[in-house]
Design an enzyme around this catalytic site. Structure first.
Site, PDB file in Angstrom:
ATOM      1  N   HIS A 192      23.206 -11.133   2.555  1.00 49.68           N
ATOM      2  CA  HIS A 192      24.413 -10.442   2.121  1.00 49.68           C
ATOM      3  C   HIS A 192      25.579 -11.397   1.888  1.00 49.68           C
ATOM      4  O   HIS A 192      26.480 -11.099   1.109  1.00 49.68           O
ATOM      5  CB  HIS A 192      24.778  -9.334   3.114  1.00 49.68           C
ATOM      6  CG  HIS A 192      23.876  -8.143   3.001  1.00 49.68           C
ATOM      7  ND1 HIS A 192      24.317  -6.854   3.112  1.00 49.68           N
ATOM      8  CD2 HIS A 192      22.535  -8.050   2.767  1.00 49.68           C
ATOM      9  CE1 HIS A 192      23.295  -6.018   2.956  1.00 49.68           C
ATOM     10  NE2 HIS A 192      22.202  -6.727   2.755  1.00 49.68           N
ATOM     11  N   VAL A 210      26.601 -12.375  -2.635  1.00 48.73           N
ATOM     12  CA  VAL A 210      27.941 -12.000  -3.104  1.00 48.73           C
ATOM     13  C   VAL A 210      28.845 -13.243  -3.087  1.00 48.73           C
ATOM     14  O   VAL A 210      29.168 -13.758  -2.025  1.00 48.73           O
ATOM     15  CB  VAL A 210      28.542 -10.894  -2.206  1.00 48.73           C
ATOM     16  CG1 VAL A 210      29.889 -10.443  -2.734  1.00 48.73           C
ATOM     17  CG2 VAL A 210      27.577  -9.709  -2.098  1.00 48.73           C
ATOM     18  N   ASP A 269      29.223 -18.572   0.855  1.00 46.08           N
ATOM     19  CA  ASP A 269      30.599 -19.040   1.066  1.00 46.08           C
ATOM     20  C   ASP A 269      31.278 -18.389   2.266  1.00 46.08           C
ATOM     21  O   ASP A 269      32.506 -18.451   2.395  1.00 46.08           O
ATOM     22  CB  ASP A 269      31.442 -18.782  -0.194  1.00 46.08           C
ATOM     23  CG  ASP A 269      31.660 -17.282  -0.433  1.00 46.08           C
ATOM     24  OD1 ASP A 269      30.918 -16.475   0.179  1.00 46.08           O
ATOM     25  OD2 ASP A 269      32.565 -16.929  -1.194  1.00 46.08           O
ATOM     26  N   PRO A 282      21.847  -4.998  -3.725  1.00 47.75           N
ATOM     27  CA  PRO A 282      20.911  -3.945  -4.132  1.00 47.75           C
ATOM     28  C   PRO A 282      20.962  -2.765  -3.166  1.00 47.75           C
ATOM     29  O   PRO A 282      21.313  -2.924  -2.001  1.00 47.75           O
ATOM     30  CB  PRO A 282      19.553  -4.645  -4.062  1.00 47.75           C
ATOM     31  CG  PRO A 282      19.731  -5.717  -3.042  1.00 47.75           C
ATOM     32  CD  PRO A 282      21.162  -6.166  -3.154  1.00 47.75           C
ATOM     33  N   HIS A 310      11.854  -6.935   5.694  1.00 48.67           N
ATOM     34  CA  HIS A 310      11.901  -5.620   6.326  1.00 48.67           C
ATOM     35  C   HIS A 310      10.758  -5.405   7.315  1.00 48.67           C
ATOM     36  O   HIS A 310      10.527  -4.290   7.759  1.00 48.67           O
ATOM     37  CB  HIS A 310      11.953  -4.518   5.255  1.00 48.67           C
ATOM     38  CG  HIS A 310      13.224  -4.528   4.460  1.00 48.67           C
ATOM     39  ND1 HIS A 310      13.350  -3.961   3.214  1.00 48.67           N
ATOM     40  CD2 HIS A 310      14.450  -5.053   4.746  1.00 48.67           C
ATOM     41  CE1 HIS A 310      14.586  -4.147   2.766  1.00 48.67           C
ATOM     42  NE2 HIS A 310      15.274  -4.806   3.672  1.00 48.67           N
TER      43      HIS A 310
HETATM   44  C1  HEM Z   1      15.344  -5.911  -2.250  1.00 47.91           C
HETATM   45  C2  HEM Z   1      16.442  -5.265  -2.026  1.00 47.91           C
HETATM   46  C3  HEM Z   1      16.904  -4.850  -0.660  1.00 47.91           C
HETATM   47  C4  HEM Z   1      17.391  -3.639  -0.325  1.00 47.91           C
HETATM   48  C5  HEM Z   1      17.609  -2.464  -1.273  1.00 47.91           C
HETATM   49  C6  HEM Z   1      17.676  -3.673   1.088  1.00 47.91           C
HETATM   50  C7  HEM Z   1      18.211  -2.620   1.804  1.00 47.91           C
HETATM   51  C8  HEM Z   1      18.352  -2.585   3.173  1.00 47.91           C
HETATM   52  C9  HEM Z   1      18.891  -1.473   3.910  1.00 47.91           C
HETATM   53  C10 HEM Z   1      19.414  -0.175   3.300  1.00 47.91           C
HETATM   54  C11 HEM Z   1      18.845  -1.795   5.227  1.00 47.91           C
HETATM   55  C12 HEM Z   1      19.273  -0.919   6.403  1.00 47.91           C
HETATM   56  C13 HEM Z   1      20.773  -0.952   6.615  1.00 47.91           C
HETATM   57  C14 HEM Z   1      21.199   0.108   7.607  1.00 47.91           C
HETATM   58  O1  HEM Z   1      21.126   1.279   7.273  1.00 47.91           O
HETATM   59  O2  HEM Z   1      21.596  -0.231   8.745  1.00 47.91           O
HETATM   60  C15 HEM Z   1      18.262  -3.108   5.324  1.00 47.91           C
HETATM   61  C16 HEM Z   1      18.017  -3.767   6.500  1.00 47.91           C
HETATM   62  C17 HEM Z   1      17.562  -5.072   6.566  1.00 47.91           C
HETATM   63  N1  HEM Z   1      17.351  -5.912   5.504  1.00 47.91           N
HETATM   64 FE1  HEM Z   1      17.289  -5.391   3.558  1.00 47.91          FE
HETATM   65  N2  HEM Z   1      17.333  -4.893   1.583  1.00 47.91           N
HETATM   66  C18 HEM Z   1      16.871  -5.656   0.559  1.00 47.91           C
HETATM   67  C19 HEM Z   1      16.489  -6.977   0.639  1.00 47.91           C
HETATM   68  C20 HEM Z   1      16.551  -7.743   1.785  1.00 47.91           C
HETATM   69  C21 HEM Z   1      16.410  -9.165   1.829  1.00 47.91           C
HETATM   70  C22 HEM Z   1      16.222 -10.059   0.609  1.00 47.91           C
HETATM   71  C23 HEM Z   1      16.504  -9.533   3.136  1.00 47.91           C
HETATM   72  C24 HEM Z   1      16.463 -10.898   3.753  1.00 47.91           C
HETATM   73  C25 HEM Z   1      15.845 -11.924   3.236  1.00 47.91           C
HETATM   74  C26 HEM Z   1      16.677  -8.326   3.903  1.00 47.91           C
HETATM   75  C27 HEM Z   1      16.736  -8.271   5.270  1.00 47.91           C
HETATM   76  C28 HEM Z   1      16.976  -7.124   5.992  1.00 47.91           C
HETATM   77  C29 HEM Z   1      16.895  -7.077   7.438  1.00 47.91           C
HETATM   78  C30 HEM Z   1      16.461  -8.193   8.348  1.00 47.91           C
HETATM   79  C31 HEM Z   1      17.279  -5.786   7.800  1.00 47.91           C
HETATM   80  C32 HEM Z   1      17.423  -5.250   9.234  1.00 47.91           C
HETATM   81  C33 HEM Z   1      18.801  -5.616   9.718  1.00 47.91           C
HETATM   82  C34 HEM Z   1      19.079  -5.297  11.172  1.00 47.91           C
HETATM   83  O3  HEM Z   1      18.213  -4.800  11.874  1.00 47.91           O
HETATM   84  O4  HEM Z   1      20.217  -5.583  11.626  1.00 47.91           O
HETATM   85  N3  HEM Z   1      16.730  -7.258   3.052  1.00 47.91           N
HETATM   86  N4  HEM Z   1      17.992  -3.575   4.058  1.00 47.91           N
END
Ligand code: HEM
Ligand SMILES: *[C@@H]1O[C@H](CO)[C@@H](O)[C@H](O)[C@H]1NC(C)=O
Ligand SMILES: *[C@@H]1O[C@H](CO)[C@@H](O)[C@H](O)[C@H]1NC(C)=O
Ligand SMILES: *[C@@H]1O[C@H](CO)[C@@H](O)[C@H](O)[C@H]1NC(C)=O
Length: 340
Positions: free
Chosen positions: A59, A63, A67, A154, A184
């Site tokens: 994140h 964006v 930075d 995204p 994920h």
């Molecule tokens: C491909 C598009 C992606 C979408 C649409 C997306 C969307 C999301 C969403 C909606 C959440 C849950 C947020 C919440 O409700 O608390 C999430 C969690 C997470 N995402 Fe993604 N994500 C994407 C790609 C990525 C990428 C590229 C990474 C890292 C390389 C990533 C790592 C994570 C991690 C580790 C969590 C869990 C965070 C936590 O437990 O604190 N995601 N993501």
């Protein structure tokens, strides 16, 4: 052992001399060693912080480039910063970044700390299998806006083409989308991020027994977390045995003992249609993405290697724009209130 220690001591001394020669009276700090130690200790105390750090680097770097803009509480131009973006719901790790920054002082940027912390979290959560090097030397930006973050990150409700375009805009391929989505395998999500999957008017295909177990668990979580928007674990591998059994989860090829591990189990879950996000499911609708997911499901080493390479690429996204850059003294605020 003594030899190694002498070598390390000599190296430290050389670095100290080299550093002191250029800077007056500054003590040598083991930057990467300090970050790693702090990250590992933090994860031992709270495993959820590791997933937060892996998401944080995505994140931040997506964006405005890498930075540190995601860390700002306020900027000279005013307005809501990235933290307030809807797409940044649940974003965490800020206190740990502050702790690390306090130890490292004014010669290390907040942007570098975010990159190193994510790297060390990935390494720790993968049991050492995910190890990569990233360069240092990033600088911190002075611009951060919630609207920009919401326009650029995204969303879980995106269609496949939107996800592809989103990644292409940052120079990432469809295959890298498939690879990075494997993150994920760890962490949690708020109900609001996946409720479209459970609502008949918006639902995308999801395994029915998994959906029923999920709906039931959500009601339990609403009560125990005392909120209408509770969190659930992203990976069915991390759910209870009863939940997995109720969902008809096939654990063949999954290391179910490794709860919380960053590994290729995301692909097992997704190819069984037992994942939370539409953005995960929708990759199944593309035959090439489907083939890639099958390959990563069957070859843990390949995913470890390719994920590490994609994280290096992510960590190198350059700071964008012509705004001023600096090494922040405090990761939450810019060094000055005005810039001329
Ligand atoms: C491909 C598009 C992606 C979408 C649409 C997306 C969307 C999301 C969403 C909606 C959440 C849950 C947020 C919440 O409700 O608390 C999430 C969690 C997470 N995402 Fe993604 N994500 C994407 C790609 C990525 C990428 C590229 C990474 C890292 C390389 C990533 C790592 C994570 C991690 C580790 C969590 C869990 C965070 C936590 O437990 O604190 N995601 N993501
Ligand atoms: C389901 O989605 C529709 C359309 O977005 C919405 O009007 C409705 O309130 C949702 N129902 C629930 C139970 O969330
Ligand atoms: C697992 O599920 C089956 C049916 O799906 C059920 O008969 C069995 O009692 C369940 N076992 C446990 C431990 O929940
Ligand atoms: C798994 O991937 C690695 C790394 O790409 C490769 O060397 C290896 O041959 C693959 N294993 C199988 C069984 O395909």
């Amino acid at each position: 052992m003594a030899k190694v220690n002498n070598g390390a001591a000599l190296l430290s001394l050389c670095l100290l001399l080299a550093y002191s020669a250029g800077q007056s009276a500054a003590a040598y700090v083991d930057v990467e060693g300090t970050v790693r130690k702090e990250v590992e200790n933090a994860i031992k105390g709270n495993p959820g912080i590791g997933a937060a750090l892996v998401r944080l680097v995505f994140h931040d770097c997506w964006v405005n480039g890498c930075d540190g803009s995601v860390l700002l509480d306020k900027t000279p131009s005013g307005g809501n910063t990235e933290k307030k973006a809807i797409n940044n719901i649940g974003l965490d790790g800020f206190n740990l970044i502050d702790t690390i920054k306090y130890k490292l002082g004014n010669s290390v940027s907040c942007a570098d700390i975010v990159v190193f912390a994510a790297r060390d979290a990935a390494r720790y959560l993968s049991g050492g299998k995910m190890a990569y090097s990233v360069p240092s030397g990033r600088k911190d930006g002075i611009v951060s806006s919630d609207a920009t973050a919401d326009a650029i990150l995204p969303q879980s409700t995106f269609e496949f083409q939107q996800l592809k375009d989103n990644f292409a805009n940052k120079g990432f391929t469809q295959e890298e989308l498939v690879i990075l989505s494997g993150a994920h395998s760890i962490g949690v999500s708020h109900l609001s991020s996946f409720q479209d999957r459970l609502n008949d008017s918006t639902a995308t295909p999801i395994d029915d027994s998994y959906k029923q177990a999920l709906v039931k668990d959500i009601e339990d979580q609403k009560k125990s977390q005392n909120t209408s928007d509770p969190i659930e674990k992203n990976n069915i591998r991390d759910m209870s045995l009863k939940f997995q059994n109720d969902s008809g989860y096939d654990t063949a090829g999954v290391n179910t003992a490794a709860k919380g591990a960053l590994d290729n189990s995301y692909y097992h879950a997704n190819l069984q249609n037992r994942v939370l996000f539409k953005s995960d499911w929708v990759m199944r609708t593309d035959s090439k993405a489907g083939d890639d997911m099958a390959e990563y499901m069957n070859n843990a080493t390949k995913w470890n290697n390719d994920f590490a390479a994609a994280m290096v690429k992510l960590s190198k996204l350059p700071a964008e724009g012509s705004a001023r850059y600096e090494i922040r003294k405090n990761c939450r605020v810019t060094n000055q209130n005005y810039y001329y």
